[in-house]
Design an enzyme around this catalytic site. Sequence first.
Site, PDB file in Angstrom:
ATOM      1  N   CYS A 130       0.833  -1.212  -0.069  1.00 41.64           N
ATOM      2  CA  CYS A 130      -0.037  -0.160  -0.056  1.00 41.64           C
ATOM      3  C   CYS A 130       0.822   1.233  -0.135  1.00 41.64           C
ATOM      4  CB  CYS A 130      -0.946   0.041   1.257  1.00 41.64           C
ATOM      5  SG  CYS A 130      -0.262  -0.576   2.732  1.00 41.64           S
ATOM      6  N   PRO A 182      -7.870  -0.097  31.776  1.00 43.34           N
ATOM      7  CA  PRO A 182      -6.659  -0.810  31.425  1.00 43.34           C
ATOM      8  C   PRO A 182      -6.135  -0.623  29.840  1.00 43.34           C
ATOM      9  CG  PRO A 182      -7.601  -1.894  32.991  1.00 43.34           C
ATOM     10  CD  PRO A 182      -8.593  -1.024  32.509  1.00 43.34           C
ATOM     11  N   HIS A 242      -2.805   6.608   4.402  1.00 44.99           N
ATOM     12  CA  HIS A 242      -1.273   6.709   4.743  1.00 44.99           C
ATOM     13  C   HIS A 242      -0.798   7.877   4.165  1.00 44.99           C
ATOM     14  CE1 HIS A 242      -1.753   2.468   5.780  1.00 44.99           C
ATOM     15  NE2 HIS A 242      -1.000   2.059   4.698  1.00 44.99           N
TER      16      HIS A 242
END
Length: 343
Positions: A130, A182, A242
């Site tokens: 990608c 948590p 991205h």
Amino acid sequence: MGFKIAIAGATGNVGREMLNILAERNFPADEVIALASSRSIGTEVSFGDKTLTVKNLETHDFSDTDICLMSAGASVSQKFSPKIAAAGCVVIDNSSAWRYDSEVPLIVPEVNPDAIEGFRKKNIIANPNCSTAQLVVALKPLHDRAKIKRVVVSTYQSVSGAGKDAMDELFNQTRAVFVADPIESKKFPKRIAFNVIPHIDTFMEDGYTKEEWKVLAETKKMLDPKIKVTCTAVRVPVFIGHAESVNIEFENEITADEARDILREAPGCLVVDKHEPGGYVTPYESAGDDATFISRIREDATVENGLNMWVVSDNLRKGAALNTIQIAELLVNRGLLKSQAAA
């Protein structure tokens, strides 16, 4: 007569996106089959205004299927793609299984469409990583103009590149931060919420990760083996899209203005480059779009003939599903594929 298309891995992020894009682009398919592993049999997925019921990849007969869009992972592709190809069905694989095979073309249609002629050797075509796909779309027109010597790229990659479980982990960790629960890390080696992780894929002996090596190897295979490439790949707390910071050194002189003009005319590229706050594209804005966006184009005064730029794209689309569909369209448009049913 149209084609019979199979999607292997139809229940995953990329598989579902492939189905969406096939419908969006009106690909000439008479029939689309959704396939996955045995545990997903009976699952329903959307294809345009239709709903497909997932069938078993292992038992599907590919003898009358024309194209298999494979998005089921490298190990599954290594096992099934040769068998599918032997049945006369062209495999376009989205995994890393075949990218570095010299007898399998690695294709980005805007970059090296002529290489697709080599698919007949194994009846398999590879889709690039990608982060490489969007990078070479931006590099190709500049390389044609001024010949690239060296590329230094830092990637800022969204969690969707690691699959649905990774997206769930970012969501759950983010929620946990706000309610003081948590923090659990299962998919990533460190917490991803409100953090960045300079590690994608496995580490290699030289200290680089496999993801960083992929960018190097695939850029050389598709664009020019003489180009020197170095990469640092980073996972960031973004769901889709991205981004890449790219530094390029050229053999010949090229200005930022010339690069801007070239990229504005280049296929697949969309320049958004205003020298003002917000005059650039971020991963959030790229989600759902087909373009490779290019911003922050500027000259690098530290090297001769150097440029910097910012490259952003939807990794599930151009980085995976869209590019796969474009490869299938290239096969059809060049007359390289005939419908098995028609034959």
